[in-house]
Design a protein around this motif. Structure first.
Motif, mmCIF file in Angstrom:
data_model
loop_
_atom_site.group_PDB
_atom_site.id
_atom_site.type_symbol
_atom_site.label_atom_id
_atom_site.label_comp_id
_atom_site.label_asym_id
_atom_site.label_seq_id
_atom_site.Cartn_x
_atom_site.Cartn_y
_atom_site.Cartn_z
ATOM 1 N N UNK A 1 59.603 40.897 36.527
ATOM 2 C CA UNK A 1 59.353 40.743 35.100
ATOM 3 C C UNK A 1 58.200 39.763 34.905
ATOM 4 N N UNK A 2 57.532 39.820 33.766
ATOM 5 C CA UNK A 2 56.404 38.915 33.521
ATOM 6 C C UNK A 2 56.808 37.458 33.674
ATOM 7 N N UNK A 3 56.036 36.727 34.455
ATOM 8 C CA UNK A 3 56.301 35.311 34.644
ATOM 9 C C UNK A 3 57.444 34.986 35.580
ATOM 10 N N UNK A 4 58.010 36.016 36.208
ATOM 11 C CA UNK A 4 59.146 35.788 37.111
ATOM 12 C C UNK A 4 58.823 36.289 38.511
ATOM 13 N N UNK A 5 59.596 35.789 39.464
ATOM 14 C CA UNK A 5 59.421 36.230 40.835
ATOM 15 C C UNK A 5 60.012 37.619 41.044
ATOM 16 N N UNK A 6 59.461 38.325 42.015
ATOM 17 C CA UNK A 6 60.013 39.628 42.360
ATOM 18 C C UNK A 6 61.390 39.424 42.983
ATOM 19 N N UNK A 7 62.343 40.238 42.561
ATOM 20 C CA UNK A 7 63.705 40.105 43.058
ATOM 21 C C UNK A 7 64.237 41.446 43.546
ATOM 22 N N UNK A 8 65.089 41.374 44.556
ATOM 23 C CA UNK A 8 65.717 42.578 45.075
ATOM 24 C C UNK A 8 66.830 43.007 44.123
ATOM 25 N N UNK A 9 66.781 44.261 43.727
ATOM 26 C CA UNK A 9 67.770 44.811 42.805
ATOM 27 C C UNK A 9 68.858 45.547 43.571
ATOM 28 N N UNK A 10 68.447 46.406 44.484
ATOM 29 C CA UNK A 10 69.405 47.201 45.252
ATOM 30 C C UNK A 10 68.734 47.672 46.526
ATOM 31 N N UNK A 11 69.570 47.872 47.543
ATOM 32 C CA UNK A 11 69.046 48.342 48.823
ATOM 33 C C UNK A 11 70.065 49.255 49.481
ATOM 34 N N UNK A 12 69.557 50.111 50.359
ATOM 35 C CA UNK A 12 70.425 51.023 51.087
ATOM 36 C C UNK A 12 69.879 51.165 52.507
#
Length: 117
Positions: free
Chosen positions: A40-51
């Motif tokens: 998101x703007x101004x935020x760090x990239x984050x892991x949402x889901x993985x498989x």
């Protein structure tokens, strides 16, 4: 080498649903896991889901029960179904893969997901 091409996403009202898809090509045999990140703007990239290649999934706490990740090995595609979307889910969603490594070293171009209140 592995290439990832994403599709889907878009604009939806809060409470709605969207799906993003990611097709892998190239040296797909080297892929250990695939996942979706968001930024998101101004935020760090984050892991949402993985498989994993074995089908084991994990989710960020913020999306558990609302998002579902799955893969169709026949189509070399991983999907992220997003339901009960909230404005705070608004972000660019990136497909990623662990290809021949245990780090997320391959990235798609990103898809915008916007949730209006």
């Amino acid at each position: 080498q592995v290439q990832l091409v994403e599709s889907g996403g878009g604009l939806v009202q809060a409470g709605g649903s969207l799906r993003v898809s990611c097709v892998a090509s190239g040296s797909i045999f080297s892929i250990n896991a695939m996942g979706w990140y968001r930024q998101a703007p101004g935020k760090q990239r984050e892991l949402v889901a993985a498989i994993t290649s074995g089908g084991v999934t994990n989710y960020a706490d913020s999306v558990k029960g609302r998002f579902t990740i799955w893969r169709d090995n026949g189509k070399n595609t991983v999907y992220l179904q997003m339901s009960s979307l909230k404005p705070e889910d608004t972000a660019v969603y990136y497909c990623s893969a662990q290809a021949g490594a245990i780090s997320w070293n391959v990235w798609g171009q990103g898809r915008q997901v916007t949730v209006s209140s």
